[in-house]
Scaffold this motif. Structure first.
Motif, PDB file in Angstrom:
ATOM      1  N   MET A 136      -3.228 -19.142 -10.405  1.00 52.21           N
ATOM      2  CA  MET A 136      -3.051 -17.962  -9.562  1.00 52.21           C
ATOM      3  C   MET A 136      -2.450 -18.339  -8.212  1.00 52.21           C
ATOM      4  O   MET A 136      -1.448 -17.743  -7.770  1.00 52.21           O
ATOM      5  CB  MET A 136      -4.395 -17.260  -9.337  1.00 52.21           C
ATOM      6  CG  MET A 136      -4.901 -16.444 -10.492  1.00 52.21           C
ATOM      7  SD  MET A 136      -6.587 -15.837 -10.192  1.00 52.21           S
ATOM      8  CE  MET A 136      -6.327 -14.872  -8.683  1.00 52.21           C
ATOM      9  N   ALA A 137      -3.045 -19.324  -7.558  1.00 54.89           N
ATOM     10  CA  ALA A 137      -2.587 -19.710  -6.226  1.00 54.89           C
ATOM     11  C   ALA A 137      -1.180 -20.273  -6.262  1.00 54.89           C
ATOM     12  O   ALA A 137      -0.314 -19.905  -5.450  1.00 54.89           O
ATOM     13  CB  ALA A 137      -3.554 -20.737  -5.630  1.00 54.89           C
ATOM     14  N   VAL A 138      -0.894 -21.155  -7.218  1.00 50.29           N
ATOM     15  CA  VAL A 138       0.424 -21.793  -7.296  1.00 50.29           C
ATOM     16  C   VAL A 138       1.506 -20.765  -7.618  1.00 50.29           C
ATOM     17  O   VAL A 138       2.577 -20.743  -6.994  1.00 50.29           O
ATOM     18  CB  VAL A 138       0.413 -22.916  -8.357  1.00 50.29           C
ATOM     19  CG1 VAL A 138       1.824 -23.455  -8.587  1.00 50.29           C
ATOM     20  CG2 VAL A 138      -0.512 -24.046  -7.919  1.00 50.29           C
ATOM     21  N   ASN A 139       1.256 -19.897  -8.583  1.00 52.57           N
ATOM     22  CA  ASN A 139       2.267 -18.913  -8.981  1.00 52.57           C
ATOM     23  C   ASN A 139       2.536 -17.882  -7.895  1.00 52.57           C
ATOM     24  O   ASN A 139       3.676 -17.452  -7.709  1.00 52.57           O
ATOM     25  CB  ASN A 139       1.840 -18.215 -10.271  1.00 52.57           C
ATOM     26  CG  ASN A 139       2.165 -19.017 -11.514  1.00 52.57           C
ATOM     27  OD1 ASN A 139       3.252 -18.930 -12.050  1.00 52.57           O
ATOM     28  ND2 ASN A 139       1.198 -19.812 -11.966  1.00 52.57           N
ATOM     29  N   LEU A 140       1.491 -17.488  -7.162  1.00 51.06           N
ATOM     30  CA  LEU A 140       1.686 -16.522  -6.084  1.00 51.06           C
ATOM     31  C   LEU A 140       2.568 -17.100  -4.986  1.00 51.06           C
ATOM     32  O   LEU A 140       3.512 -16.446  -4.508  1.00 51.06           O
ATOM     33  CB  LEU A 140       0.344 -16.091  -5.510  1.00 51.06           C
ATOM     34  CG  LEU A 140       0.387 -15.096  -4.344  1.00 51.06           C
ATOM     35  CD1 LEU A 140       1.132 -13.838  -4.737  1.00 51.06           C
ATOM     36  CD2 LEU A 140      -1.022 -14.761  -3.871  1.00 51.06           C
TER      37      LEU A 140
END
Length: 334
Positions: A136-140
């Motif tokens: 979630m964090a990386v893709n956002l």
């Protein structure tokens, strides 16, 4: 009183969005220029209400754990920024033809992956929750950087799309609330225990859902005339959305089953099939550089995405988890 209201909004978001969409289209047919001006002035405050609470619930420090989950995170990036945009382009050309505005809406859905429900569905389906949080964090963060570059290629030149203007809009409606949400999260965790913070999280989700309800109503009111001018074309928008979600989920499930263990495979599915519709909606409503009609596919995606997550969760839990084949599960239902 406030807590049940906010949690109720979050739990019934599908119905809330549909009601807001219909109400906005109806009000837009009778609203005058003064009403439209008031609604336009309310857009930025509503967007902050929608994005800021959502960012409190996202721990961007999970990016630091990316090396421990390189497999599912790397595959999620390939699907989200490789396969998903290709699906969006193919479906836009096949279904929308010259309808650039609806195509841009689908591009935004395709290019802003993972939502707050990514973690929730992963946990419910007994997937690898930590891998989902890191993804979630990386893709956002990747989407914020990649989005304008992709759109500058995908959006036709005659639309007048300006990537630099979109970067400024991203800073206003995403980066600033993200920084404020991260700071608020840090302060709350310093003051309260993790157990107390966990009890507060549904309230933040409810506030974000309230923002979604309001912004869908405002967007539909402001674009009611345009959307209802060709209702048949607007209804057809649902078809490529369903195909897009089914294609992304199918690819992620196949890749996860082939290359990852089952729990990380579940995390991969939800890190790719769940899209961040709140951020997509926020950018489209606020950005002058984006065609205004792009809001309709994103609003309709709110109706499609949650049932998709639920269906896959039940498949993992009630079919795979019980050691049944899909045929056996269907025969039991029938």
């Amino acid at each position: 009183m406030i807590r049940p209201f906010l949690t109720g909004l979050k739990e019934n978001l599908i119905y809330v969005v549909v009601a807001s969409l219909v109400a906005g289209l109806a009000v837009g047919q009778v609203a005058g220029s003064e009403t439209t001006s008031v609604l336009r002035a309310a857009v930025v405050p509503i967007l902050f209400l929608m994005i800021y609470p959502m960012m409190i619930n996202i721990d961007l420090r999970e990016v630091l754990n990316v090396r421990d989950h390189a497999g599912p995170v790397g595959l999620s990036l390939l699907i989200n920024f490789g396969a998903a945009p290709l699906f969006a382009v193919a479906l836009s050309r096949g279904f929308f033809g010259g309808g650039v505005e609806y195509a841009v809406g689908l591009y935004f859905i395709a290019l802003i992956p993972t939502s707050g429900m990514t973690a929730a569905w992963t946990g419910l389906a007994d997937g690898d929750l930590e891998a989902a949080l890191v993804a979630m964090a990386v893709n956002l963060l990747a989407a914020i950087v990649i989005l304008p570059a992709y759109l500058s290629v995908l959006v036709p030149a005659d639309v007048g799309f300006d990537p630099s203007a979109l970067y400024r809009q991203l800073a206003q409606v995403v980066v600033v609330p993200m920084a404020a949400g991260t700071a608020t999260r840090w302060l709350l965790l310093r003051r309260y225990s993790k157990a107390v913070f966990k009890r507060l999280k549904p309230l933040f989700g409810g506030l974000s859902s309230l923002g979604v309800m309001l912004i869908v109503f405002v967007a539909m009111t402001m674009r009611s005339g345009q959307i209802l001018a060709d209702p048949a074309a607007s209804v057809v928008t649902v078809v490529p959305l369903v195909v897009f979600y089914a294609a992304v989920l199918g690819v992620a499930a196949a890749v996860g089953r082939t290359l990852l263990d089952p729990r990380r495979g579940v995390a991969l599915v939800y890190a790719t099939s769940m899209r961040n519709l709140s951020i997509a909606l926020a950018i489209v409503v606020a950005a002058d550089a984006v065609p205004s009609g792009a809001v309709l596919p994103i609003a309709l995606a709110y109706v499609i995405q949650p049932p998709l997550g639920a269906v896959y969760m039940h498949y993992r839990r009630d079919v795979v988890g019980e050691g049944l084949s899909l045929r056996e599960a269907i025969s039991e239902i029938v």
